[in-house]
Design a protein around this motif. Structure first.
Motif: not given
Ligand SMILES: [Ca+2]
Length: 406
Positions: A263-268, A317-318, A342-346
């Protein structure tokens, strides 16, 4: 961390049928040295990524997808179902992409909402059932939630028939974000649905709401009588585990038979969990993350809170993770016992190396593509398939060295 991607060069896809392996290698080496761009046997572009363990071939099988979200392989070479977030389900077969299949429900296609996950029934060969997860709007309140339904793949894969909703997230609280969602069957045929908390943090702890829950159903949508909260007052019987934020990955561990989610955390604080019946996975009371403003999550007590399950693995770090696939095939012997995410932001593909359930190493792949990676699956052929998320999304196939044609 062990095999950093060193270079990325576009090369000739030299795997024409009948070409001997030595010639293939020679052409690949020549193309590498020239940095040329040609097309592989699939008709798509082909690239080589050099990494410590050797060359990885990346073939672009398909481009022009509009925010593709998920893929599901059909058995017996019947093709691959692909969802596009605006609401289209399409079949890619023998190098051709179908138009949108009729019979798909209307979806709430705003912000993070739309047509999201797709899964096929474990007994698809008998019933041809296809499951879809999507965002759905309540016409009275204007708010949206996640829904799941199934239909029958008919007309030689050209249509979905008799689509029936089998689950609706209640209540609907989303104004466009945190729907989750992933679908996965366990080996006994239970359907797990990983649901987001609709960005209503505290609801992830409320057992009378479906927000921020992992739900477990029978394949027809009925509630298994041995679910942990079945028959208890003021709880929803579909709930398997709770305290989740926005899960966008779920897969069956082939070696243990247990479901893993992330799951996605918020910031981190992006996390992997191995959810067990009835347990609390913490959000928003226990989290490694902070608000996007940099301030603490108001409900948060700390990273570890008694009575709540710590994550199996956490990113401080997310990377913004989506999609998950255990790899147990033979094409990449060095990658057996890995899980890909998969990583969306990275904008990378993450490979986690396992020793039993323990994650012992993390490697980042495909960074040079600079693409948001939305989904990853192991194909029935043992290659790794990836969807990139953009208005010109792609289906990629990863193989070791120049892939040999049959
Ligand atoms: Ca947690």
């Amino acid at each position: 961390m062990h095999s950093k991607v060193l270079t990325f060069l576009r090369v000739g896809g030299s795997n024409t049928a009948g070409v001997k392996q030595g010639l293939v290698a020679g052409l690949a080496a020549l193309a590498l040295s020239m940095g040329g761009l040609t097309y592989g046997s699939s008709g798509g572009k082909s690239s080589l990524v050099r990494q410590a363990s050797g060359l990885l071939q990346v073939e672009t099988l398909l481009e022009g997808l509009q925010h593709p979200w998920a893929l599901a392989f059909l058995p017996n070479d019947e093709g691959v179902l692909i969802t596009e977030r605006p609401g289209r389900l399409r079949l890619w077969r023998e190098g051709r992409l179908s138009p949108a299949l009729p019979g798909v429900p209307e979806v709430y296609a705003r912000a993070q909402g739309g047509l999201l996950d797709v899964a096929i029934a474990p007994d698809f060969a008998e019933n041809r059932h296809v499951y879809l997860a999507y965002a759905e709007q309540d016409s009275n309140t204007g708010r949206a939630g996640t829904a799941v339904g199934m239909g029958r793949l008919a007309d030689d894969g050209r249509a979905l028939e008799n689509f029936k909703v089998i689950f609706r997230q209640q209540p609907k609280l989303s104004s466009g974000v945190h729907f989750g969602v992933r679908l996965v069957f366990d080996s006994a045929g239970h359907l797990f649905i990983a649901l987001g908390e609709n960005n209503q943090r505290s609801t992830a702890q409320d057992l009378d709401k479906h927000q921020g829950k992992l739900v477990r159903l029978m394949a027809d949508g009925s509630v298994p009588p041995d679910n942990p909260f079945a028959g208890q007052p003021q709880t929803l019987p579909e709930i398997w585990s709770y305290g989740h934020r926005n899960p966008q990955g779920a897969a069956l561990n082939p070696w243990t038979g247990r479901i893993w989610t992330h799951e996605h955390g918020p910031r981190g604080g992006d996390e992997i969990n191995i959810p067990q019946a009835g347990l609390n996975y913490g959000w928003p009371i226990a989290t490694h993350g902070r608000n996007y403003s940099g301030l603490a999550i108001p409900e948060a007590v700390g990273a570890d809170v008694e009575g709540m399950e710590p994550p199996h693995y956490v990113w401080e770090e997310s990377p913004a993770i989506s999609g998950m696939a255990f790899y147990d095939a033979g094409r990449f012997p060095q990658w057996r016992h890995s899980v890909f995410i998969g990583a969306l932001k990275d904008r990378e593909l993450i490979r986690l190396e396992l020793d039993g359930d323990r994650i012992v190493a993390e490697e980042r792949l495909l960074g040079e593509l600079d693409a948001r990676i939305r989904d990853v699956r192991q194909g029935p052929d043992g290659y790794i398939y990836v969807l990139t998320d953009s208005g010109n999304g792609a289906l990629l196939r990863l193989s070791p060295e120049p892939r040999r044609s049959q």
